[in-house]
Design an enzyme around this catalytic site. Structure first.
Site, PDB file in Angstrom:
ATOM      1  N   ASP A 149       0.863  -1.181   0.000  1.00  0.00           N
ATOM      2  CA  ASP A 149       0.000   0.000   0.000  1.00  0.00           C
ATOM      3  C   ASP A 149       0.903   1.236   0.000  1.00  0.00           C
ATOM      4  O   ASP A 149       2.091   1.140   0.328  1.00  0.00           O
ATOM      5  CB  ASP A 149      -0.924  -0.008   1.231  1.00  0.00           C
ATOM      6  N   ASP A 150       0.329   2.365  -0.407  1.00  0.00           N
ATOM      7  CA  ASP A 150       1.148   3.583  -0.413  1.00  0.00           C
ATOM      8  C   ASP A 150       1.381   4.112   0.990  1.00  0.00           C
ATOM      9  O   ASP A 150       2.445   4.648   1.292  1.00  0.00           O
ATOM     10  CB  ASP A 150       0.502   4.663  -1.314  1.00  0.00           C
ATOM     11  N   ASP A 162      -1.943   4.898   7.766  1.00  0.00           N
ATOM     12  CA  ASP A 162      -2.232   6.149   8.490  1.00  0.00           C
ATOM     13  C   ASP A 162      -2.758   5.787   9.883  1.00  0.00           C
ATOM     14  O   ASP A 162      -1.986   5.650  10.834  1.00  0.00           O
ATOM     15  CB  ASP A 162      -3.243   6.949   7.658  1.00  0.00           C
TER      16      ASP A 162
END
Ligand code: PRP
Length: 161
Positions: free
Chosen positions: A94-95, A98
């Site tokens: 995943d980028d 968070d």
């Protein structure tokens, strides 16, 4: 969010290559599961660098207003092919991690898989096996696929208002 970070394609590519280098040192991956949509972008680069040609998606939506993240829903699960592999051979990409909500949902689908992101905020850090840059929790990241070139007002003009 108090701060923002704008990433260029070049910076994103360089950071993704740094992650790919670490993943190559670990080795042993036979397939990639990209967390769509943000994970699609680094997954292509990492697949190229590691010579991996089996690339799958898990499609996740997180319902959020502005910069506040909320509930997660899985719109498409991992394929049987991916689920049948030894989990330690599967690289989930995943980028960003968070709050960690997405990572928790994805990891529950394939316990034991290796989870890598380019960027990680403190709340999500314990959930990733590898990442490149830690970003403060109060910083909103603008990825290059969400932005474009535009005129920038001179700093002096901004400050005189
Ligand atoms: O750790 P979390 O708080 O769950 O946030 C991380 C997730 O948020 C982003 O996706 P986003 O919800 O923006 O969807 P998109 O990638 O489809 O645009 C990113 O690609 C991660 O998947």
């Amino acid at each position: 969010m108090r701060r923002s970070l704008h990433l260029s394609w070049d910076q994103f590519h360089a950071d993704t290559r740094t992650l790919a280098q670490r993943l190559a040192e670990r080795g042993g991956f036979s397939a990639i599961a990209a967390v769509a949509r943000g994970g699609l972008f680094p997954a292509g680069v990492i697949a190229r660098e590691l010579g991996i040609r089996v690339i799958e998606t898990i499609c996740v939506v997180s319902y959020h207003e502005d910069t506040t993240r909320g509930e997660i829903a899985v719109l498409k699960s991992l394929s049987e092919d991916i689920l049948a592999r030894p989990p330690q051979e599967v690289l989930i990409v995943d980028d960003l991690v968070d709050t960690g909500n997405t990572a928790r949902v994805v990891k529950a689908q394939l316990p034991g898989a290796y989870f890598a992101t380019i960027y990680a905020k403190p709340l999500g850090l314990p959930l990733v096996d590898a990442y490149v840059r830690e970003i403060p929790q109060d910083t909103w990241i603008y990825f290059p696929w969400d932005t474009g070139l535009s005129f920038q007002e001179p700093i002096g003009a901004r400050n005189s208002r």
